[in-house]
Design a protein around this motif. Structure first.
Motif, short mmCIF file in Angstrom:
data_model
loop_
_atom_site.label_atom_id
_atom_site.label_comp_id
_atom_site.label_asym_id
_atom_site.label_seq_id
_atom_site.Cartn_x
_atom_site.Cartn_y
_atom_site.Cartn_z
N SER A 112 8.59 12.13 -5.26
CA SER A 112 8.18 12.59 -3.93
C SER A 112 8.60 11.57 -2.87
O SER A 112 8.67 10.38 -3.15
CB SER A 112 6.67 12.82 -3.87
N SER A 113 8.87 12.09 -1.68
CA SER A 113 9.11 11.20 -0.54
C SER A 113 7.78 10.56 -0.19
O SER A 113 6.75 11.23 -0.15
CB SER A 113 9.64 11.98 0.66
N GLY A 114 7.81 9.27 0.03
CA GLY A 114 6.60 8.56 0.40
C GLY A 114 6.94 7.38 1.27
O GLY A 114 8.07 7.24 1.75
N TYR A 115 5.96 6.53 1.46
CA TYR A 115 6.21 5.30 2.19
C TYR A 115 5.25 4.23 1.73
O TYR A 115 4.28 4.50 1.03
CB TYR A 115 6.15 5.51 3.70
N ALA A 116 5.58 3.01 2.10
CA ALA A 116 4.73 1.88 1.74
C ALA A 116 4.58 0.97 2.94
O ALA A 116 5.53 0.77 3.72
CB ALA A 116 5.34 1.11 0.57
N GLY A 165 3.84 -9.77 10.28
CA GLY A 165 5.06 -9.29 9.65
C GLY A 165 4.92 -8.04 8.81
O GLY A 165 5.72 -7.82 7.91
N ALA A 166 3.93 -7.22 9.06
CA ALA A 166 3.78 -5.98 8.31
C ALA A 166 5.02 -5.11 8.53
O ALA A 166 5.53 -5.01 9.64
CB ALA A 166 2.52 -5.24 8.74
N THR A 167 5.50 -4.49 7.46
CA THR A 167 6.69 -3.65 7.52
C THR A 167 6.40 -2.34 6.82
O THR A 167 5.72 -2.32 5.78
CB THR A 167 7.88 -4.35 6.81
N ILE A 168 6.91 -1.25 7.36
CA ILE A 168 6.76 0.06 6.74
C ILE A 168 8.12 0.48 6.20
O ILE A 168 9.12 0.46 6.92
CB ILE A 168 6.21 1.09 7.74
N LYS A 217 0.89 -1.16 0.00
CA LYS A 217 0.00 0.00 0.00
C LYS A 217 0.92 1.21 0.00
O LYS A 217 1.67 1.43 0.97
CB LYS A 217 -0.91 0.00 1.23
N VAL A 218 0.91 1.97 -1.09
CA VAL A 218 1.91 3.01 -1.32
C VAL A 218 1.29 4.40 -1.13
O VAL A 218 0.25 4.71 -1.71
CB VAL A 218 2.53 2.88 -2.72
#
Length: 191
Positions: A83-87, A67-70, A40-41
């Motif tokens: 752009s800076s983002g995360y997933a 085991g969810a990881t960000i 999920k981005v």
């Protein structure tokens, strides 16, 4: 040129193709199923700290998140500035039964009603108690009774608020309370 989410893990840099979302999302660029992972981005980092805190608190309080990881990284899309983002990355659980309480409890009630193994129901009950404890909002996840963890929560949002003493307090969650009541009723012979 493909859209990508690029991140570093250890000494390696990885690029995930995010050109075609598998599912749309009202709060992110989309949900991408790629191999054995689901991504999920997010195209910015506005909610990054909140997401990290929610997942850490959920894990610490025993909520199964499998085991969810960000990952923090860079989102690149053709014709737009990077752009800076995360997933949020988790294992692909499409072989399990998805549940969401956005439309009420009937789907969850039906899945729980199919489970006959009391030990599995007890483990799900403990997970639902953890959901109550963290004030889990908008509960959703997967149920798979043949797995070590028969229920796994995804897209975790807690009701955590700083308590002013370095800790957190958690508000209530009607949805999590309803889940717990459904499982308790099933354990007591209800359907």
């Amino acid at each position: 040129m493909a859209s990508t989410f690029t991140y570093t893990d250890g000494d390696h840099e990885y690029a995930v193709d995010i050109s075609n979302p598998t599912y749309s999302s009202r709060e992110s660029l989309g949900v991408f199923v790629i191999g054995n992972k689901v991504w999920k981005v997010f195209t910015n980092t506005n909610s990054l700290e909140r997401s990290q805190r929610d997942y850490q608190l959920a894990d610490f309080n025993g909520l199964p998140i499998d085991g969810a990881t960000i990952y923090q990284g860079v989102v690149r899309r053709p014709g737009r500035s990077s752009s800076s983002g995360y997933a949020l990355a988790t294992i692909n659980m499409s072989h399990r039964h998805f549940f969401s309480l956005q439309q009420g409890t009937s789907q969850f009630r039906q899945l729980i009603g199919q489970i006959t193994d009391e030990a599995v129901l007890q483990r799900i009950k403990r997970a639902c108690q953890s959901a109550v404890n963290v004030g889990l909002r908008d509960p959703q996840g997967f149920i798979g009774v043949s797995y070590n963890e028969p229920i796994t929560f995804i897209d975790v949002h807690t009701s955590a608020a700083p308590d002013g003493r370095g800790g957190f307090t958690f508000g209530g969650s009607q949805a999590a309370q309803e889940m717990l009541a459904i499982v308790a009723s099933r354990l007591n012979g209800g359907s």
